[in-house]
Design a protein around this motif. Structure first.
Motif, PDB file in Angstrom:
ATOM      1  N   GLU A 407       0.815  11.955 -10.827  1.00  0.00           N
ATOM      2  CA  GLU A 407       0.025  10.883 -11.431  1.00  0.00           C
ATOM      3  C   GLU A 407       0.800  10.266 -12.595  1.00  0.00           C
ATOM      4  N   ALA A 410       3.538   8.071 -11.283  1.00  0.00           N
ATOM      5  CA  ALA A 410       3.058   6.807 -10.721  1.00  0.00           C
ATOM      6  C   ALA A 410       2.872   5.740 -11.801  1.00  0.00           C
ATOM      7  N   GLY A 414       5.107   2.761 -11.012  1.00  0.00           N
ATOM      8  CA  GLY A 414       4.251   1.673 -10.568  1.00  0.00           C
ATOM      9  C   GLY A 414       4.597   0.368 -11.268  1.00  0.00           C
ATOM     10  N   ALA A 417       7.915  -0.931  -9.775  1.00  0.00           N
ATOM     11  CA  ALA A 417       7.706  -1.400  -8.398  1.00  0.00           C
ATOM     12  C   ALA A 417       6.929  -2.712  -8.394  1.00  0.00           C
ATOM     13  N   ALA A 428       1.209  -7.279  -1.600  1.00  0.00           N
ATOM     14  CA  ALA A 428       0.503  -6.047  -1.218  1.00  0.00           C
ATOM     15  C   ALA A 428       1.278  -4.818  -1.698  1.00  0.00           C
ATOM     16  N   HIS A 429       2.618  -4.920  -1.640  1.00  0.00           N
ATOM     17  CA  HIS A 429       3.422  -3.835  -2.203  1.00  0.00           C
ATOM     18  C   HIS A 429       3.082  -3.650  -3.686  1.00  0.00           C
ATOM     19  N   ARG A 431       0.365  -4.609  -5.325  1.00  0.00           N
ATOM     20  CA  ARG A 431      -1.007  -4.133  -5.535  1.00  0.00           C
ATOM     21  C   ARG A 431      -1.137  -2.648  -5.226  1.00  0.00           C
ATOM     22  N   ALA A 432      -0.446  -2.176  -4.188  1.00  0.00           N
ATOM     23  CA  ALA A 432      -0.511  -0.750  -3.848  1.00  0.00           C
ATOM     24  C   ALA A 432      -0.009   0.095  -5.020  1.00  0.00           C
ATOM     25  N   ALA A 433       1.029  -0.387  -5.687  1.00  0.00           N
ATOM     26  CA  ALA A 433       1.549   0.337  -6.857  1.00  0.00           C
ATOM     27  C   ALA A 433       0.571   0.224  -8.033  1.00  0.00           C
ATOM     28  N   MET A 435      -2.651  -0.247  -8.064  1.00  0.00           N
ATOM     29  CA  MET A 435      -3.895   0.517  -7.885  1.00  0.00           C
ATOM     30  C   MET A 435      -3.774   1.944  -8.407  1.00  0.00           C
ATOM     31  N   ARG A 436      -2.530   2.467  -8.400  1.00  0.00           N
ATOM     32  CA  ARG A 436      -2.332   3.853  -8.866  1.00  0.00           C
ATOM     33  C   ARG A 436      -2.159   3.927 -10.382  1.00  0.00           C
TER      34      ARG A 436
END
Lengths: 438, 438
Positions: A407, A410, A414, A417, A428-429, A431-433, A435-436
């Motif tokens: 965690e 990330a 994050g 990234a 989307a790449h 946002r995926a990062a 979100m964490r």
């Protein structure tokens, strides 16, 4: 008929050295379009019709008519019987060679062939998982160049890697089986074997048929059809390399008995008229001595005719200004086999950048490496040692990256990234990062 | 227009699961004969005419007219200027990503990427010498899929391996340069760069031209022309792999926020309409929840149209009987990217045999691995993880066997080699070994 073998005599000081040297080295791996088209047709047919196509091509090309694929499978009992029928000396030699080859490749596996991971300061785990391939195919040439040693050199690394199933194919023209090849398959732990060859064997392994299981990778040398077929199926399965004619380069300082060097040059030349044997030496008198030994020894060898054709057509004895210059020229050639026939081989080894295998010192004849020293004898040819190496245990494994981001990690990663993903327009790449992120 | 993304919903218990599953996975890497022929012609022309041919094709295909090759070279100053012109946030992200990628590949080099030898009880030295390639070419796609992260992922391992010269080619259609790509080349230590693309760029690197130096190996992804050209020059130079469409497989036990999983599926789908995103999960209610998040989040994404096409055409949400069954199915797919979105990823990791990279735990989004976790993002696609692995520092090195047989060793080995060589009918091999016997 009186044979003579006169390798091209060159000196690096002669004005046309570059032109002569380049011409002598030239060997074209260019594909023959006609062969390529026939191979494509055979592969497509095997892919579509499976066993039926394989049976037809085997009857047509190998003169081996079989009613069913079962007739073309060599059973474990048949392989063992071939081994048992050999003279004790040959059985012992096969087993001793296998033991040494196994031991070397087991050592090789410890050099990066095992899963390893580490954690960084954020607790993120990184590393690589190493796993064996599930199933591989080994192509073993048949007919005049059927080499049991190649069975050992292909199958043992696969076995050491932990490959689940090793499928051997070997053509048996007119049904003639080589007992040493079958015995080697027994010793090396081949799982299943079929008397198949050519592009049809490569197709059967790459696509699978009703009888021949589809493999993940195909290794082993073969003729122009086999080479073209391997190149064609590359991507559907893995392949090892495309082999050209075999080569030896001897780098000599004049300290080795010249007859040893002459015989080492012969041992490459006897493979094939296209094989290439080259001597590099700063001592002209020594080169003369080697030529005298060539003249003296040639008539004593059963394969003198092939040797003479190879040495006359592709061989060279090159007088260099120094051993250093000889090392430079060797690097330009990037030979498959490189003998450093010197009193002090470790002086020259660091200067040698490109070779499939380096044989150090007068006692290390290439033939010892070919059979039983331990390292693999399947080596890059035609200068491909510039970018590839020996067949190895690594060829029968693959790596998978392992990443476990904590965690905390990330949060760090994050942000990086996210910036880079937005920069690439991949939201989307990003946002995926994001979100964490906490 | 209202978009919707409904990945194919499957259950392993449905009677037609196998048929549906196989159909959804199907992707053919078959070559297009027309493309292949054009690529062959371009390569032959570049080989013969060099710079002149490269200039012509660049004008024709990239709409980039240059009077000389010098105009197509990107200078070190231009790369640095691109870096300097970036916002500080992007500069920082590139540098941090590069540092992490460098660190991982430096660690990787210690795992078998270094020369090692041992001596057996006869004093015979055996081992492998590891050396970097002299010169490599890196192909970086241009246009809509120009990814600076790919520059880092190709150039940094080459740099860590110790490659002497790293030549980058990147097409710049109509002369449009991507500053992030140029900046990444600066950060990653690219030696020279040319604004070239397509089969003509591959030909220039493989054969060399008056301006572009001939390389030993070419890595990096590209379109169908580039893939075909790489396959064609394989053997003349080394290549890394032939890349197909990108894939993600998420193995979920239902413990991760479903919106995270939905976004991870999107992050693969947004690459390309042919990209494939698959979820495997034993919890049907969780799959419903992921679908709801897909519906909710899709309209918020700029690349929604590509995502929808990819998910509708190639995506799948698969309900499995158990996590164990999900692992089995994953092994059949051998995905490029495999996320184990589970509370206990280490329970499942040992069951996963085939994948390019495994992302363990909910915090490890694939996008972190794509940019900056450290391991390489160039991974095997289309099931080729069965036999190959990530791009690595090893791709930019090669091994040479080292063998030094002692006089004592030659007595042992000579006898074995002699028996086997006679068995193969290679008498010069046998004699070379026998001459070293006392």
């Amino acid at each position: 008929m009186s044979l003579s073998a006169k390798p091209l005599r060159l000196s690096t000081t002669q004005p046309d050295f570059e032109a002569q040297f380049t011409a002598r080295l030239h060997w074209s791996a260019e594909q023959d379009d006609a062969i390529e088209q026939r191979v494509k047709d055979i592969l497509a047919d095997v892919r579509t019709r499976g066993d039926a196509a394989v049976l037809e091509y085997t009857a047509r090309f190998d003169g081996l008519a079989a009613a069913s694929m079962a007739e073309l499978e060599l059973t474990a009992a048949e392989l063992k019987a071939a081994f048992d029928s050999l003279p004790a000396e040959q059985r012992g030699a096969l087993q001793q060679a296998a033991a040494r080859i196994r031991r070397y490749h087991e050592w090789q596996k410890t050099q990066g062939g095992e899963t390893a991971t580490y954690r960084d300061e954020d607790g993120t785990l990184l590393g690589q998982k190493v796993t064996p391939l599930d199933r591989v195919g080994i192509y073993v040439p048949g007919g005049k160049a059927a080499y049991p040693s190649s069975v050992l050199m292909n199958a043992i690394p696969a076995h050491v890697a932990g490959v689940g199933e090793i499928i051997m194919v070997v053509p048996t023209p007119k049904g003639e089986k080589n007992p040493l090849v079958l015995a080697a398959a027994h010793v090396a732990g081949v799982s299943r074997a079929f008397t198949l060859g050519g592009a049809q064997a490569i197709g059967a392994l790459a696509y699978g048929t009703q009888t021949v299981p589809k493999v993940d990778k195909i290794t082993g040398p073969g003729n122009a059809y086999v080479a073209s077929a391997k190149k064609h199926v590359f991507g559907t399965v893995g392949i090892d390399m495309i082999a050209g004619p075999s080569e030896i380069l001897v780098l000599a300082d004049g300290s080795t008995p010249p007859e040893w060097v002459a015989m080492d040059l012969f041992s490459q030349a006897e493979h094939d008229e296209l094989a290439q044997s080259i001597l590099l030496c700063p001592d002209a008198a020594y080169i003369d001595a080697v030529q005298r030994e060539i003249d003296r020894l040639l008539p004593t060898l059963p394969r003198a005719e092939i040797i003479a054709k190879s040495l006359n057509g592709r061989g060279a004895l090159i007088h260099t200004r120094s051993m250093e210059e000889a090392c430079d020229i060797s690097n330009r050639i990037a030979p498959e086999h490189l003998e450093v026939s010197s009193r002090d081989p470790h002086q020259w080894e660091p200067l040698l950048r490109h070779a499939g295998a380096i044989f150090l010192g007068a006692y290390t004849s290439e033939s010892l490496g070919d059979y039983c020293a331990g390292p693999n004898h399947v080596l890059p040819t035609s200068g491909t040692a510039r970018f590839s190496g020996p067949l190895s245990v690594y060829d029968f494994q693959k790596r998978t990256s392992l990443i476990e981001v904590s965690e905390a990690g990330a949060q760090q990663l994050g942000r990086i990234a996210s910036v880079l993903a937005h920069g690439e327009g991949l939201q989307a790449h990003a946002r995926a990062a994001e979100m964490r992120l906490r």
